[in-house]
Design a protein around this motif. Sequence first.
Motif: not given
Length: 161
Positions: A26-28, A76-85, A107-110
Amino acid sequence: MAKLTHFNEQGRAQMVDISRKEESVRVAIALSSIKVNKEIYEEIKNGTNKKGDVLSVAQVAGIMAAKQTSNIIPMCHPISLTGVNISFDYNVDNEADQYEITIQAEVKTKGSTGVEMEALTAVSATALTIYDMCKAVDKNMIIGPTMLMKKTGGKSGDFLR
């Protein structure tokens, strides 16, 4: 009208159960801006603000905010982010004497839920940090508009403004 998922059968707030949702990448991407005067613009561009490198500090603040979104946005759920730029762009209209810094967060996550709120929180905190670091020079800065530009992944599909 679609059922609002953040309310339970009693009409009270609830955190949505995402345990049955499939994981996906997922990317936003969110966007905001801050309008500043020429003096602040020059200080930011030249790195001469008395508090330090404004954009570097703001960039770190945006990343930290994305990671803390679930602590300040109640559902909002606490989630593990895989990237933030966090990136910046300068927009200048010398004739109109208008100076603006555009802020973009990707922002990215899986996972099982999206990262739209994390991206929006990131650009908001970035803009607020710029304001905080520059308010001694001029308090007339204007933040916004702030908006989601794009999101991919998840059950609801892609969104592009």
